[in-house]
Design a protein around this motif. Structure first.
Motif, mmCIF file in Angstrom:
data_model
loop_
_atom_site.group_PDB
_atom_site.id
_atom_site.type_symbol
_atom_site.label_atom_id
_atom_site.label_comp_id
_atom_site.label_asym_id
_atom_site.label_seq_id
_atom_site.Cartn_x
_atom_site.Cartn_y
_atom_site.Cartn_z
ATOM 1 N N SER A 1 1.049 -1.603 0.071
ATOM 2 C CA SER A 1 0.104 -0.189 -0.060
ATOM 3 C C SER A 1 1.156 0.898 0.422
ATOM 4 O O SER A 1 2.085 1.404 0.198
ATOM 5 C CB SER A 1 -1.295 0.222 1.095
ATOM 6 O OG SER A 1 0.003 0.655 2.619
ATOM 7 N N GLU B 1 1.202 3.530 2.262
ATOM 8 C CA GLU B 1 1.721 3.935 3.683
ATOM 9 C C GLU B 1 2.730 2.606 3.865
ATOM 10 O O GLU B 1 3.660 3.351 4.800
ATOM 11 C CB GLU B 1 0.963 3.319 4.685
ATOM 12 C CG GLU B 1 -0.481 4.607 4.835
ATOM 13 C CD GLU B 1 -1.617 4.242 3.134
ATOM 14 O OE1 GLU B 1 -1.686 3.128 2.970
ATOM 15 O OE2 GLU B 1 -2.444 5.443 3.662
ATOM 16 N N ALA B 2 2.695 1.647 3.123
ATOM 17 C CA ALA B 2 3.364 0.515 3.631
ATOM 18 C C ALA B 2 4.711 1.089 2.435
ATOM 19 O O ALA B 2 6.111 0.998 3.284
ATOM 20 C CB ALA B 2 3.111 -0.602 3.156
ATOM 21 N N THR C 1 9.692 2.813 6.459
ATOM 22 C CA THR C 1 11.186 2.387 6.817
ATOM 23 C C THR C 1 11.156 1.628 8.351
ATOM 24 O O THR C 1 10.722 1.814 9.345
ATOM 25 C CB THR C 1 12.095 3.444 6.879
ATOM 26 O OG1 THR C 1 11.470 4.582 8.135
ATOM 27 C CG2 THR C 1 11.919 4.837 5.580
ATOM 28 N N GLY C 2 12.445 0.578 7.979
ATOM 29 C CA GLY C 2 12.655 0.070 9.497
ATOM 30 C C GLY C 2 12.172 -0.385 9.456
ATOM 31 O O GLY C 2 11.396 -1.448 9.282
ATOM 32 N N ARG C 3 12.207 -0.708 10.758
ATOM 33 C CA ARG C 3 11.013 -2.164 11.400
ATOM 34 C C ARG C 3 9.429 -1.817 10.941
ATOM 35 O O ARG C 3 8.824 -2.249 10.617
ATOM 36 C CB ARG C 3 11.284 -2.054 13.176
ATOM 37 C CG ARG C 3 12.194 -2.533 13.243
ATOM 38 C CD ARG C 3 11.846 -2.280 15.558
ATOM 39 N NE ARG C 3 11.950 -3.458 15.830
ATOM 40 C CZ ARG C 3 11.034 -3.077 17.161
ATOM 41 N NH1 ARG C 3 11.661 -1.980 18.129
ATOM 42 N NH2 ARG C 3 10.421 -3.938 17.721
ATOM 43 N N ALA C 4 9.219 0.069 11.197
ATOM 44 C CA ALA C 4 7.572 0.093 10.639
ATOM 45 C C ALA C 4 7.068 -0.406 9.072
ATOM 46 O O ALA C 4 6.465 -1.353 9.111
ATOM 47 C CB ALA C 4 7.075 1.072 10.654
ATOM 48 N N ARG D 1 9.442 -3.484 7.638
ATOM 49 C CA ARG D 1 9.023 -4.986 8.278
ATOM 50 C C ARG D 1 7.470 -5.700 8.615
ATOM 51 O O ARG D 1 6.969 -6.634 8.047
ATOM 52 C CB ARG D 1 10.094 -5.083 8.926
ATOM 53 C CG ARG D 1 10.980 -5.587 8.043
ATOM 54 C CD ARG D 1 12.277 -6.072 9.176
ATOM 55 N NE ARG D 1 12.088 -6.307 11.171
ATOM 56 C CZ ARG D 1 12.793 -5.763 11.708
ATOM 57 N NH1 ARG D 1 14.510 -5.501 10.212
ATOM 58 N NH2 ARG D 1 13.058 -6.725 12.277
ATOM 59 N N GLU D 2 7.082 -4.622 9.738
ATOM 60 C CA GLU D 2 5.572 -4.459 10.011
ATOM 61 C C GLU D 2 4.549 -4.794 9.332
ATOM 62 O O GLU D 2 3.457 -5.277 9.036
ATOM 63 C CB GLU D 2 5.610 -4.082 11.674
ATOM 64 C CG GLU D 2 6.251 -4.104 12.917
ATOM 65 C CD GLU D 2 6.395 -5.389 13.461
ATOM 66 O OE1 GLU D 2 5.243 -6.427 12.680
ATOM 67 O OE2 GLU D 2 7.080 -6.253 13.665
ATOM 68 N N PHE D 3 5.036 -3.340 8.657
ATOM 69 C CA PHE D 3 3.297 -3.584 7.055
ATOM 70 C C PHE D 3 3.758 -5.014 6.161
ATOM 71 O O PHE D 3 2.291 -5.221 5.696
ATOM 72 C CB PHE D 3 3.555 -2.752 6.128
ATOM 73 C CG PHE D 3 3.162 -1.357 7.011
ATOM 74 C CD1 PHE D 3 1.922 -0.817 6.650
ATOM 75 C CD2 PHE D 3 3.775 -0.151 7.194
ATOM 76 C CE1 PHE D 3 0.919 0.163 7.362
ATOM 77 C CE2 PHE D 3 2.719 1.172 7.876
ATOM 78 C CZ PHE D 3 1.951 0.928 8.259
ATOM 79 N N ARG E 1 4.787 -7.825 7.332
ATOM 80 C CA ARG E 1 4.628 -9.206 7.682
ATOM 81 C C ARG E 1 3.071 -9.687 8.006
ATOM 82 O O ARG E 1 3.061 -11.535 7.283
ATOM 83 C CB ARG E 1 4.789 -8.709 9.328
ATOM 84 C CG ARG E 1 5.245 -10.437 10.336
ATOM 85 C CD ARG E 1 5.439 -9.985 11.622
ATOM 86 N NE ARG E 1 6.382 -8.961 12.583
ATOM 87 C CZ ARG E 1 8.174 -9.311 12.369
ATOM 88 N NH1 ARG E 1 8.295 -10.718 11.851
ATOM 89 N NH2 ARG E 1 8.759 -8.642 12.709
ATOM 90 N N PRO E 2 2.231 -8.947 7.991
ATOM 91 C CA PRO E 2 1.336 -9.829 7.837
ATOM 92 C C PRO E 2 0.978 -11.081 6.630
ATOM 93 O O PRO E 2 0.582 -12.399 6.492
ATOM 94 C CB PRO E 2 -0.264 -8.914 7.515
ATOM 95 C CG PRO E 2 0.372 -8.269 8.732
ATOM 96 C CD PRO E 2 1.999 -8.109 8.582
#
Lengths: 353, 540
Positions: free
Chosen positions: B453, B455-456, B460-463, B465-467, B469-470
């Protein structure tokens, strides 16, 4: 004879216009003189509310992947709970971007309470980076889902941080308040958490900051709940704890957008401002939050046309603008300088008579 | 009767609708006449044609000059010779409700029953009456409950109510039909315009020009303009008569109670609310599960399979809760029904009539040779594409349907792997390649090729990755499931009590395999990946 009258009017007009122009010019010169040493927007640091060499050194080391200075700084803060939670926040925000060094830290010292609380708080910061700072309606489903998922993970991380922490340490409790806020925990749950916090640190500034956000209308409370919470905190706290700041914060958060400019001059607002001024004067000089309070005070004082007093606080914090109310704007440095310069002009005009 | 003055008012209001129609037709006729007198012949012909096109829906809707085949629902007519028991039941119910029996009975696939009448002259002259019966109702209701539903529908036309109230009911039908006819014309018009413009855009593209955006705002304009006075009047009319409408609903409920008994009527209303949910669920999770893979259940089961779900003890307890908690009513100006919860409350407050809901036969027994009827219903209701699909039994449908869904769900991750330079292969081959990348510390580099998306993409960085991950986790899970099907003979198991689950041959219970896979996948895509559990599972 009658022809001379317009000439007199024109001459008088010219005289007053020239005089006011001269005066304006003089005021401008005077303001420039008064404002010598104040920095332009591009030289304002928007990350921090005041210069903090220790935090800068810690962050510089972290960006090189070295976690030891962070561990040392937290150890040095000891039981200065204000400083401790402040430093945890600084370090955790860095860990929310990249946590390679944090994993190294935890691998070296598996049960380090400092690393554990940084790890948990970094999850909360990470959750907010996923969410973004927009209103709930502007947050996408994907952002909201990620936000909630990471916050739920953080809950477990905080349970671990609590189990490792010193019994008297309020940090792993008070840093959970944003998590409660993000997950819309019921009021009863927050009361329980709050009891844990205040049993350890009854007048903790950052704890009150987070709790006020929880009680505000845009999160889990209402304008009235927030006002009552702030008023009670300000009424019971000892001088120098800076909790008198919160009635002003609550008012700003709920009313600033709609209130008329003169609202800041209403007697109750003047009284709140004066109480906060006295609190700041009594606070210990190295209180990590005193600069934040000065920022909001400088804003209120300017709105109240108390320009000299405002300028006094602007001078003490100039160069670092990462504080309320500036960080609500898209360009904090710009708005800070705009308000500061209007205080400057006001003060100059007054001095000029 | 207390409703009479209001019913008279409704009648006058209905006459007003008639007047609006006459005015509109008059204006059209005037335009035609004027065109013939003053305009050149070509223009006059054009005006005549346009006026005729615009006037037709008015005539059709208001005077019901032959209902077009288009507005009749798709349904299977059943004759008295084929289904004597059903017809006998309906006739005796009509008799006891004091109204004329329908001329046709038609079966549909919806959780609904309705009686319609092609009344003419704004409902003043009676017309052909049709009873529509949803097969899911026959499947889910008992015989007395179905009696109650039919008695309610017939009750709308009952002589027991005032004659004027009956006219109001027909009038409402007429008004709604007229408005609907306009909307239908408008939709057709816009649909035509859209396909015309799309064709033109495609032609333009073929010739290498920039395609224009499809714009259908102009199409259907005439119909929209024509519909406006009718829609405005219809809204006004329906609102003005809604209290009459509501009272008629409640009167029809009382009729149903008198004919079928209090308990059967109340329980039928509760049951229908639950059936509605159950039927939607059945359609999406069972009957149409394999549609993407071109699969349908055996003949007769598309509409008939609901009975397996309703017979399952665990689903039954879930439905019991739905029956207990009735949905809050939605207010709509076109809906004359009071909220179901309110109707049930009123009915249950009536005194006991001694006709307690005794154990009764399911309503489906009213149908002679039900299996054949269900199969015929498919012929009428399914599209020709659906009818051409392969028919397989439920267990096979479950496995192949779920497999196709898993293949589709794993697709983005496999595309990402291909973009990252992994030659596409079997599911297990792709999974091993992904695990190798994870062990080499390149998991997130690969995951970075997943669709993002805006936003994804900005994170950057960990955020960042979290985008991802699902999507990474679910994609890996689907890939692992496919790999287990390939390597270990795993299969998706049909269950009428819960969702279909993947099961390894010899696994202790159905949920176990999925839990193991989920845990192994979570470990493999963790920040510090551990691919060993998944590799062990595959080496099985």
């Amino acid at each position: 004879m009658s022809g001379i009258f317009p000439l007199v009017v024109i001459a008088a007009g010219l005289f007053f216009w020239l005089r006011s122009r001269k005066r304006a010019k003089r005021t401008e010169e005077f303001a420039a003189e008064l404002g010598a040493g104040l920095l332009p927007p591009e030289r304002q640091n928007t990350d921090r509310a005041y210069p903090d060499p220790e935090a800068e050194a810690v962050l510089a080391a972290l960006s090189r992947g070295e976690w030891q200075p962070a561990a040392q700084a937290l150890a040095a803060a000891g039981t200065d709970w204000e400083r401790r939670s402040y430093l945890v926040g600084v370090v955790a925000r860095q860990a929310a971007e990249d946590d390679t060094w944090l994993r190294a830290w935890q691998a070296t010292r598996p049960d380090d309470p400092d690393a554990a609380v940084v790890h948990a708080d970094a999850k909360v910061a990470l959750a907010w980076r996923i969410r973004g700072s927009g209103w709930a309606k502007d947050t996408t489903t994907e952002q909201a889902a990620g936000f909630h998922r990471v916050l739920r993970e953080a809950r477990e991380d905080f349970a671990r941080a609590v189990s490792l922490a010193q019994p008297g340490d309020p940090t792993p409790y008070l840093l959970q308040i944003p998590l409660y806020k993000g997950l819309s925990a019921p009021h009863e749950a927050l009361h329980q958490l709050w009891a844990e916090v205040t049993a350890r640190a009854p007048y903790h500034y950052e704890a009150h900051w987070h709790a006020l956000q929880y009680w505000s209308a845009k999160w889990c409370g209402s304008a009235e709940l927030a006002r009552n919470f702030a008023a009670q905190a300000a009424a019971t706290a000892p001088r120098g704890s800076l909790l008198t700041m919160f009635p002003l914060v609550s008012w700003y958060e709920h009313n600033d957008d709609e209130a008329p400019r003169e609202a800041y001059g209403w007697p109750e607002m003047m009284a709140l401002t004066d109480a906060a001024l006295a609190d700041v004067a009594a606070a210990r000089p190295d209180h990590p939050r005193v600069a934040e309070v000065r920022h909001l005070l400088a804003y209120c004082l300017t709105k109240q046309d108390r320009h000299e007093a405002a300028l006094g606080h602007f001078r003490l914090v100039d160069g670092y603008v990462g504080a309320l109310p500036w960080h609500y704007y898209s360009d904090p440095a710009e708005i800070y300088c705009h308000v500061r310069d209007s205080a400057l002009k006001g003060a100059a005009a007054r001095a000029d008579g | 009767m207390g409703a009479s003055p209001r019913a008279v008012r409704a009648f006058v209001l209905l006459a007003g609708f008639y007047l609006v129609a006459l005015c509109v037709l008059g204006v059209l006729a005037g335009a035609v006449a004027a065109a013939w007198v003053w305009a050149p012949h070509l223009a006059a012909i054009k005006v005549t044609v346009i006026s005729a096109l615009l006037g037709l829906p008015v005539l059709r809707g208001v005077f019901t000059l032959g209902t077009g085949a288009g507005d009749r629902e798709e349904a299977l007519p059943v004759t008295e010779a084929d289904q004597p028991e059903l017809w006998y039941t309906v006739r005796s119910l009509a008799d006891r409700s004091g109204t004329r029996a329908p001329d046709e009975i038609l079966l549909t696939g919806e959780v609904n029953a309705a009686v319609s009448e092609d009344a003419r002259l704004l409902g003043m002259l009676p017309g052909r009456r049709r009873l529509y019966l949803g097969v899911p109702l026959l499947t889910g209701l008992t015989e007395p409950q179905l009696h109650s539903v039919i008695a309610h529908e017939l009750g709308h036309y009952g002589n027991a109510d005032t004659r004027l109230a009956g006219i109001t009911r027909r009038g409402r039908d007429c008004v709604i039909r007229t408005v609907a006819a306009f909307q239908e014309q408008e939709r057709k018009r816009i649909g035509k315009e859209r396909s015309r413009q799309e064709e033109a855009a495609a032609r333009r593209l073929r010739k290498g020009r920039k395609a224009k955006r499809v714009d259908t705002r102009g199409a259907g304009f005439g119909y929209r303009m024509m519909a406006k006075p009718f829609q405005a009047y219809a809204r006004f009319y329906l609102r003005a008569t809604s209290s009459v409408g509501r009272q008629q609903e409640l009167a029809a409920d009382r009729m149903a109670v008198r004919v079928a008994g209090r308990d059967a009527t109340a329980s039928a209303l509760r049951e229908i609310a639950a059936l509605d949910t159950a039927h939607d669920f059945y359609q999406s999770r069972y009957a149409l599960l394999g549609v993407e893979a071109g699969l349908l259940p055996p003949r007769g089961e598309v509409f008939g399979g609901l009975r397996h779900l309703l017979a399952d003890p665990r689903r039954r307890s879930g439905l019991a809760e739905l029956r207990y908690e009735l949905p809050p009513g939605e207010e709509s100006p076109y809906d004359s029904h009071p909220p179901v919860a309110e109707r049930v409350r009123l009915i249950e407050a009536l005194p006991d009539d001694g006709l307690a809901a005794a154990p009764a036969r399911p309503a489906l027994t009213l149908l002679r040779d039900a299996q054949r009827v269900l199969a015929q219903l498919e012929d009428v209701l399914l599209t020709s594409e659906a009818l051409a699909m392969e028919r397989v039994d439920w267990p096979e449908l479950t496995h192949r349907g779920m497999h196709a869904l898993a293949v589709a769900a794993a697709e983005p991750l496999r595309t990402a792997l291909a973009t990252a330079g992994v030659a596409p292969g079997s599911a297990s081959g792709d999974l091993i390649a992904l695990l190798d990348r994870a062990d080499a510390g390149q998991l997130w580099l690969t995951a970075g090729h997943l669709p993002k998306s805006p936003e994804a993409a900005q994170a950057t960085g960990r955020a960042a990755r979290e985008f991802l991950r699902p999507a990474l986790e679910s994609g890996t899970r689907r890939l692992a499931e496919l790999a287990l099907v390939e390597k270990a003979g795993a299969y998706w198991e049909l269950s009428w009590s819960e969702q279909a689950r993947l099961r390894l041959p010899g696994a202790a219970y159905a949920g176990g395999t999925e839990e193991t896979v989920a845990a192994a996948v979570r470990a493999a895509v963790a920040d510090v990946p551990d691919t060993a559990p998944l590799r062990t599972l595959l080496g099985h």
